[in-house]
Design a protein around this motif. Sequence first.
Motif, PDB file in Angstrom:
ATOM      1  N   LEU B 173       0.828  -1.209   0.000  1.00  0.00           N
ATOM      2  CA  LEU B 173       0.000   0.000   0.000  1.00  0.00           C
ATOM      3  C   LEU B 173       0.862   1.259   0.000  1.00  0.00           C
ATOM      4  CD1 LEU B 173      -2.747  -0.962   2.579  1.00  0.00           C
ATOM      5  CD2 LEU B 173      -3.027  -0.599   0.146  1.00  0.00           C
ATOM      6  N   PRO B 174       0.335   2.351  -0.592  1.00  0.00           N
ATOM      7  CA  PRO B 174       1.085   3.610  -0.565  1.00  0.00           C
ATOM      8  C   PRO B 174       1.398   4.016   0.877  1.00  0.00           C
ATOM      9  CG  PRO B 174      -0.859   3.801  -1.964  1.00  0.00           C
ATOM     10  CD  PRO B 174      -0.933   2.462  -1.308  1.00  0.00           C
ATOM     11  N   VAL B 177      -1.238   5.906   2.892  1.00  0.00           N
ATOM     12  CA  VAL B 177      -2.353   5.125   3.419  1.00  0.00           C
ATOM     13  C   VAL B 177      -1.940   4.439   4.709  1.00  0.00           C
ATOM     14  CG1 VAL B 177      -3.859   3.167   2.973  1.00  0.00           C
ATOM     15  CG2 VAL B 177      -3.373   4.789   1.162  1.00  0.00           C
ATOM     16  N   ILE B 226      -5.756   8.910   4.307  1.00  0.00           N
ATOM     17  CA  ILE B 226      -6.156   7.878   3.347  1.00  0.00           C
ATOM     18  C   ILE B 226      -6.786   8.532   2.123  1.00  0.00           C
ATOM     19  CG2 ILE B 226      -7.692   5.904   2.989  1.00  0.00           C
ATOM     20  CD1 ILE B 226      -7.212   5.248   5.957  1.00  0.00           C
ATOM     21  N   TRP B 227      -7.530   9.593   2.392  1.00  0.00           N
ATOM     22  CA  TRP B 227      -8.148  10.339   1.301  1.00  0.00           C
ATOM     23  C   TRP B 227      -7.046  10.941   0.409  1.00  0.00           C
ATOM     24  CZ3 TRP B 227     -10.441  15.724   2.735  1.00  0.00           C
ATOM     25  CH2 TRP B 227     -10.860  16.389   1.577  1.00  0.00           C
ATOM     26  N   GLY B 229      -4.187   9.715  -0.022  1.00  0.00           N
ATOM     27  CA  GLY B 229      -3.648   8.569  -0.763  1.00  0.00           C
ATOM     28  C   GLY B 229      -4.470   8.279  -2.003  1.00  0.00           C
ATOM     29  N   ARG B 230      -5.786   8.375  -1.887  1.00  0.00           N
ATOM     30  CA  ARG B 230      -6.653   8.118  -3.042  1.00  0.00           C
ATOM     31  C   ARG B 230      -6.424   9.174  -4.121  1.00  0.00           C
ATOM     32  NH1 ARG B 230     -11.809   9.623  -3.714  1.00  0.00           N
ATOM     33  NH2 ARG B 230     -10.654  11.371  -4.522  1.00  0.00           N
ATOM     34  N   ALA B 233      -3.244   8.420  -5.781  1.00  0.00           N
ATOM     35  CA  ALA B 233      -3.309   7.201  -6.599  1.00  0.00           C
ATOM     36  C   ALA B 233      -4.067   7.468  -7.889  1.00  0.00           C
ATOM     37  CB  ALA B 233      -3.981   6.080  -5.817  1.00  0.00           C
ATOM     38  N   LEU B 238      -1.546   2.722 -10.048  1.00  0.00           N
ATOM     39  CA  LEU B 238      -1.000   1.926  -8.954  1.00  0.00           C
ATOM     40  C   LEU B 238       0.261   1.214  -9.396  1.00  0.00           C
ATOM     41  CD1 LEU B 238      -2.130   1.346  -6.097  1.00  0.00           C
ATOM     42  CD2 LEU B 238      -2.859  -0.839  -6.971  1.00  0.00           C
ATOM     43  N   ARG B 240       2.961  -1.478  -9.987  1.00  0.00           N
ATOM     44  CA  ARG B 240       2.788  -2.920 -10.192  1.00  0.00           C
ATOM     45  C   ARG B 240       3.889  -3.688  -9.509  1.00  0.00           C
ATOM     46  NH1 ARG B 240       0.065  -5.864 -14.542  1.00  0.00           N
ATOM     47  NH2 ARG B 240      -1.754  -5.570 -13.334  1.00  0.00           N
TER      48      ARG B 240
END
Lengths: 248, 240
Positions: B173-174, B177, B226-227, B229-230, B233, B238, B240
């Motif tokens: 996860l980032p 986050v 977290i927001w 992070g979204r 993203a 994302l 790989r």
Amino acid sequence: MPLPAKAFQLWLHRVAPSASTADICRISGIKRTTLAQQLVRGKVAETTLVSISRALDLSPLTELASFDHYAELGAPPQPPTPAELVSQVATMDLLRAVISRSSPAYGGYGDSDSASMRALSPAPHATSVRNWVDAIDDGELRHRVSAASGVAPQNYSAQLTANRLSPELVVATARAAGVGFTGGLVATGLITEDEAGWVPGAKQSALDALSDGELAALAGERLQALGKSLRRHEHEQAQTEKIWENLG
Amino acid sequence: MIAILQWTTLAVCGLLAAARVPSAVRGQNRSLFGIFVLMTFALALSIDVGYTALDSFLGGHNVANLLLRFVIYGAVMLAGYRIAKGFDSARSVWFIVGPIGMAVLAAVSVATVVPFLMANTAGTSTGLTHLPDQSPHNTDLIRLYTVAGRFYPSYVAACLLPPILGVLKRRILPRVVRAGAAMLLVGAVAMIVLSLSDMLPRSLAYLQYVISSTAVLGLAVGLALIWVGRVRAARKPLRR
């Protein structure tokens, strides 16, 4: 273990006596800040030495061997075993070989146009490190490497999963398996197949030497591993999506 | 000192709620906006100015405090449900909004309303700390009411601990986050500590303000990270 900065500077002075640090960075494509940081920390990465050697038209393998703890690389290189060579064939190339062999031209039952075979892509590939270790593993290899190098087995496995292995561990692994050093150095992408002194077409001949059964079984193993890692990736992706959906 | 802390917390939540307005207008995850609004409202009611204003309007019997309790329950349940669902823990979702969660909420609601109705709550007092009626009977009832009010958030926080810890372990996860999850962990632990804080000696009672502010800030900042992070993203695919 990375190269000691002191020895590295002596080496640099020997191979490029008149070049300034700025010159070295320009011709080798290394960021000045990166090199400066490595020198300050007293530890220079092997990749730095390899890039500079390439830029100066020197053999990375020979230059690496001029450092004390890589001295064993200086001996005439032991050629890679056929299994090591095949391990450096990318999974997709391996699958292409399966299809190609199924062509009627080779007495198979597949499509007539499947005989065409592209040149193999150069090593390293997406899972080359793990495939190399699997190719030379007699079942006890990881234990021996761990005992000899003091690296915990789970850290070793983590490096393999990330498709990397420090040059120091490559040498330790090759030594513990009793094979040449070049296989691992190529698998980790530190040096190219040419620089390792591999005969052009060596991978292709090793691949051709596999029987249909061996090839199919190997391709099956690779596919299974690929499926597993893709599934893991998809699962992680789905979980991340879930976070965005609910909390983003 | 405590006033500064409370006003800062209120400002942070208010700003986050305001920042969520555009997404809410677009219809994007309105519940997050709802959580921030409820938290802002609850914080406004925890400060003297806001509390006195509303309570005098409601008749000066501290009904505003009862309202505050239910606003908190709502915010906690909504946030808990979203976090458990987002962190993919069906078990925690079940414990928060399933039969057990509902039973706990019902029991807590009864334990909140009944002592409140039985007690003599005349005379506006923020946090019910300085009610005019200080008879032992009345203080016991108020104490029960307070304990019930702190129990529900700590129950939900306890349900959230396993999924939060799980997310912290997921390296893929980032980083933002995972930092958000770490803040949520701080908030959850603070909520649990808060319900145990009644055992603190009276001289350390001011610590309760610090703990409750930590809980609220942990929750708000964690959700905000977290927001972030979204948003990041969405800008780049994302890795790989």
